[in-house]
Design a protein around this motif. Sequence first.
Motif, mmCIF file in Angstrom:
data_model
loop_
_atom_site.group_PDB
_atom_site.id
_atom_site.type_symbol
_atom_site.label_atom_id
_atom_site.label_comp_id
_atom_site.label_asym_id
_atom_site.label_seq_id
_atom_site.Cartn_x
_atom_site.Cartn_y
_atom_site.Cartn_z
ATOM 1 N N LYS B 74 -10.907 0.922 13.436
ATOM 2 C CA LYS B 74 -11.113 0.112 12.247
ATOM 3 C C LYS B 74 -10.070 0.581 11.247
ATOM 4 C CE LYS B 74 -14.621 1.200 13.888
ATOM 5 N NZ LYS B 74 -15.071 1.469 15.306
ATOM 6 N N ARG B 75 -9.289 -0.367 10.744
ATOM 7 C CA ARG B 75 -8.156 0.043 9.906
ATOM 8 C C ARG B 75 -7.999 -0.842 8.676
ATOM 9 N NH1 ARG B 75 -4.195 1.050 15.112
ATOM 10 N NH2 ARG B 75 -5.007 3.100 15.586
ATOM 11 N N ILE B 76 -7.146 -0.397 7.781
ATOM 12 C CA ILE B 76 -6.897 -1.171 6.556
ATOM 13 C C ILE B 76 -5.383 -1.263 6.363
ATOM 14 C CG2 ILE B 76 -7.118 -1.141 4.040
ATOM 15 C CD1 ILE B 76 -9.731 0.409 4.424
ATOM 16 N N SER B 77 -4.914 -2.447 5.969
ATOM 17 C CA SER B 77 -3.512 -2.558 5.571
ATOM 18 C C SER B 77 -3.481 -3.058 4.138
ATOM 19 C CB SER B 77 -2.766 -3.517 6.497
ATOM 20 O OG SER B 77 -3.290 -4.825 6.389
ATOM 21 N N VAL B 78 -2.554 -2.545 3.364
ATOM 22 C CA VAL B 78 -2.488 -2.940 1.956
ATOM 23 C C VAL B 78 -1.091 -3.439 1.593
ATOM 24 C CG1 VAL B 78 -4.304 -1.339 1.245
ATOM 25 C CG2 VAL B 78 -1.924 -0.587 1.191
ATOM 26 N N THR B 79 -1.006 -4.084 0.445
ATOM 27 C CA THR B 79 0.269 -4.544 -0.113
ATOM 28 C C THR B 79 1.272 -3.380 -0.125
ATOM 29 O OG1 THR B 79 -1.046 -5.930 -1.570
ATOM 30 C CG2 THR B 79 1.261 -5.605 -2.183
ATOM 31 N N PRO B 80 2.537 -3.636 0.247
ATOM 32 C CA PRO B 80 3.521 -2.544 0.228
ATOM 33 C C PRO B 80 3.495 -1.789 -1.102
ATOM 34 C CG PRO B 80 4.485 -4.487 1.205
ATOM 35 C CD PRO B 80 3.107 -4.884 0.727
ATOM 36 N N ILE B 81 3.238 -0.502 -1.009
ATOM 37 C CA ILE B 81 3.027 0.304 -2.215
ATOM 38 C C ILE B 81 4.291 0.384 -3.077
ATOM 39 C CG2 ILE B 81 2.592 2.692 -2.968
ATOM 40 C CD1 ILE B 81 0.033 1.234 -2.305
ATOM 41 N N ALA B 82 5.474 0.210 -2.461
ATOM 42 C CA ALA B 82 6.708 0.304 -3.246
ATOM 43 C C ALA B 82 6.722 -0.703 -4.401
ATOM 44 C CB ALA B 82 7.928 0.106 -2.353
ATOM 45 N N LEU B 83 5.899 -1.761 -4.295
ATOM 46 C CA LEU B 83 5.839 -2.744 -5.378
ATOM 47 C C LEU B 83 5.204 -2.167 -6.648
ATOM 48 C CD1 LEU B 83 4.751 -5.889 -3.344
ATOM 49 C CD2 LEU B 83 7.001 -5.405 -4.269
ATOM 50 N N ALA B 84 4.609 -0.991 -6.526
ATOM 51 C CA ALA B 84 4.016 -0.360 -7.706
ATOM 52 C C ALA B 84 5.096 0.089 -8.690
ATOM 53 C CB ALA B 84 3.158 0.825 -7.300
ATOM 54 N N ALA B 85 6.357 0.129 -8.219
ATOM 55 C CA ALA B 85 7.499 0.437 -9.091
ATOM 56 C C ALA B 85 7.364 1.756 -9.842
ATOM 57 C CB ALA B 85 7.744 -0.724 -10.067
ATOM 58 N N ALA B 86 6.918 2.787 -9.133
ATOM 59 C CA ALA B 86 6.900 4.120 -9.746
ATOM 60 C C ALA B 86 8.311 4.705 -9.665
ATOM 61 C CB ALA B 86 5.905 5.011 -9.021
ATOM 62 N N GLU B 87 8.514 5.836 -10.340
ATOM 63 C CA GLU B 87 9.874 6.370 -10.352
ATOM 64 C C GLU B 87 9.984 7.835 -9.979
ATOM 65 O OE1 GLU B 87 10.776 5.038 -14.182
ATOM 66 O OE2 GLU B 87 11.365 3.047 -13.466
ATOM 67 N N SER B 88 8.872 8.469 -9.684
ATOM 68 C CA SER B 88 8.973 9.883 -9.308
ATOM 69 C C SER B 88 8.077 10.170 -8.113
ATOM 70 C CB SER B 88 8.543 10.763 -10.478
ATOM 71 O OG SER B 88 7.146 10.617 -10.675
ATOM 72 N N THR B 89 8.472 11.203 -7.351
ATOM 73 C CA THR B 89 7.691 11.597 -6.189
ATOM 74 C C THR B 89 6.247 11.873 -6.598
ATOM 75 O OG1 THR B 89 9.621 12.492 -5.121
ATOM 76 C CG2 THR B 89 7.524 13.342 -4.364
ATOM 77 N N GLU B 90 6.103 12.491 -7.756
ATOM 78 C CA GLU B 90 4.763 12.813 -8.252
ATOM 79 C C GLU B 90 3.879 11.559 -8.354
ATOM 80 O OE1 GLU B 90 4.687 14.367 -12.245
ATOM 81 O OE2 GLU B 90 4.323 16.340 -11.353
ATOM 82 N N ASP B 91 4.474 10.490 -8.933
ATOM 83 C CA ASP B 91 3.707 9.246 -9.076
ATOM 84 C C ASP B 91 3.425 8.606 -7.720
ATOM 85 O OD1 ASP B 91 3.458 9.454 -11.756
ATOM 86 O OD2 ASP B 91 5.187 8.178 -12.237
ATOM 87 N N TRP B 92 4.425 8.619 -6.821
ATOM 88 C CA TRP B 92 4.200 8.019 -5.493
ATOM 89 C C TRP B 92 3.083 8.749 -4.755
ATOM 90 C CZ3 TRP B 92 5.702 3.389 -5.282
ATOM 91 C CH2 TRP B 92 6.945 2.980 -5.766
ATOM 92 N N LEU B 93 3.031 10.077 -4.973
ATOM 93 C CA LEU B 93 1.982 10.844 -4.290
ATOM 94 C C LEU B 93 0.580 10.480 -4.785
ATOM 95 C CD1 LEU B 93 3.546 14.383 -3.808
ATOM 96 C CD2 LEU B 93 3.012 12.689 -2.066
ATOM 97 N N LEU B 94 0.500 10.039 -6.036
ATOM 98 C CA LEU B 94 -0.815 9.594 -6.544
ATOM 99 C C LEU B 94 -1.325 8.439 -5.685
ATOM 100 C CD1 LEU B 94 -0.219 9.420 -10.410
ATOM 101 C CD2 LEU B 94 -1.660 11.067 -9.187
ATOM 102 N N TYR B 95 -0.391 7.505 -5.374
ATOM 103 C CA TYR B 95 -0.784 6.346 -4.564
ATOM 104 C C TYR B 95 -1.111 6.774 -3.127
ATOM 105 C CZ TYR B 95 0.794 3.289 -8.319
ATOM 106 O OH TYR B 95 0.925 2.642 -9.518
#
Lengths: 89, 451
Positions: B74-95
Motif C-alpha cells: 500500500k503506497r502513496i504518491s504525492v505532487t513533486p515536492i520540488a514545486l514547493a520552491a524551497a531554497e535550502s537543504t534544511e527546508d527540503w528536509l522538512l518536507y
Amino acid sequence: MKAIITVVGKDQVGIMYRVSGILNEKHVNIEDVTQTILQDYFTMIMVVQIDETAASFHEVDEALHEMAAKQGLSIHVQKEEIFDTMHQI
Amino acid sequence: MTIYKDVLETIRMIEKENLDIRTTTMGISLLDCFGRDHKAASERVYDKITRLASRLVETANEVGEDYGITVVNKRISVTPIALAAAESTEDWLLYAKALDSAAKAVGVDIIGGFSALVQKGCTPSDESFIEAVPYALAETDAMCSSINLGSTKSGINMDAVMKMGPMIKKTAYLTKDNNSFGCAKFVAFANAVEDNPFMAGAFHGVGEAENVINVGVSGPGVVKDALVGMEGATADEIAEKIKQTAFKITRAGQLIGREVSSRLGIPFGILDLSLAPTPAVGDSVAEILEVMGLARCGTHGSTAALAMLTDAVKKGGIMASGHVGGLSGAFIPVSEDRQMIASAEEGCLTFDKLEAMTSVCSVGLDMIAIPGDTPDDTISAMIADEAAIGVINNKTTAVRVIPVYGMKAGDKADWGGLFGASPVMEVNQFSSSAFIQRGGRIPAPVHSFKN
C-alpha cells in the motif's frame, strides 16, 4: 452475498462434515458443490449464499480458516465476482 | 458449471504462481499545501496525507481478503515536492521528513514524490533540491525520490544529467553502512509518467486530480506457467497466450482497484499491468524468457523475447481495463529477479545487454549494483544513454543504479526484502567525462514537432 469456497488438501475422513458444519452454524446456504480427488488431493468447490444478517463474510472466512489450519487444509473463501471478471469478457 | 474450471485456474494462479496485486497507490495532490513558510507548509503536507490516507491500508487489506487476492503493498504518491520552491537543504528536509513520518503514521510501505521535473531546465530552487536529495534519502526510511531529466518534447537537460553522478555517489556514501541503500530509493527518468503506481518512481503529476487510486498488478509467475508446456509453439502462439494471461491478471487488478476506490470514495485513476519480479521463487521475468527458449536471460535473443513479452502484456492489459496507464509492460530490476541475479553471476547478463533490453522493456536500468568507485561522470553518462533511448523512442526510461560504497565488480550487495541482492556488475572503464562536462541541452528529436 454469493461466495465461492475452495478446499484443497490431503484426503481424510470428515472434510465435508467439518466444512458444512461451520456453514450450518453461520447460516450459510450451500447452493452447489463439486468434489473430486486429484492425485490423492481432495478438491472441493462450493457455491454458497452468505446471509450477512446472521454472519458476515469475514466471520465465515475466519471460522473456515481456523478449521483448515487445524486440519492441514488449504481453504479459500472469495466473492464470486472475481471469477466472472477474470475469465469472461 | 464452467465456473469450476475458472475457480481452479484462479486458485492455482494465487497459490502456486504468486498472482497478487502488487500495489494500491493513492495519489495525493499537495499543490494547496505549499507556501513561503516551509515549516508550516510541511506541516500541512503531513496533515493532508494522514487525513486522506488514514483508511488506505485497512481498506486495501479488506478488499484483498474478500476476493482472496493479497494486496501486497500500500503506497502513496504525492505532487513533486520540488514545486514547493524551497531554497535550502534544511527546508527540503522538512518536507522529506513530513512525507516519511506521514507514511509511517498511516502504515504504508513507501511514499513517492520527493521529485523534480527538470526536463528542460532547472530553477535555482530545483538546483537546491538536487543538492538536498542525498540527505533526504539518507535521513528517511520510507520515502522515494525521482527526477525527470528529459522528454521527447523537450530533449535532455544535460546540465541536470551532469549533476546526477555526484548526487548518486553522495547518496551512496551517506548510506554506506547499509550497502548504499539510499540509491535504491532514487530513479532518474526520461519521459516520466504522472500516474505510475510503482516505486521508486511514483509521483502524482500536476495534471492529476486531487486524490486518486492507482493500482499496479504483477504476475510474472502466472505468465511463465502459462507458457510451460508450449514446446514447439510459434512466436505468435506464445504472444497470444501471454496476451490472454495478461488479460486475466489485469481484470483481477481492475476489480480490486475499483472496489478499493469505491469503498474509500476516491476516483479510480489507472491500472498499471507491469510484470514486476520479486526475489521469491517463481516470480521472475527472466524465467519467462528462459521458458521461451533462451538458456539464460541476457544471451542473444533476449531483447527480441522481451520485446514480444512487453508488447503482448500491454495488448492484453489494454483490452482488460478501461484505464490502463502508468508504465505497463515488463520490469527488469536485476537484484529483484532470482534468475536475473543467477544470470549476472554466471557472466551471461552484462550491463551493456541490459541497456539494449531497456529499449524494449517498460522502464530501464533498474536495481543494478555497480562498483563504488565508478566515476561520477560515468554514472551521469549511463543516465544520458538511457534518457536518449527514451527520448528518441518516445518511451519512459529510468536509471536506478547503486554504486555500492567500498565494493568491487564481483562482490555481492544484499538489501533484503523486496529489493533483493545483486552481484556488483562491471562497467566500462573508459572515461565519458569530457562529454558529460559539456552540459547544456540535447535538443528535442525531430519527431516531437507534431503540433
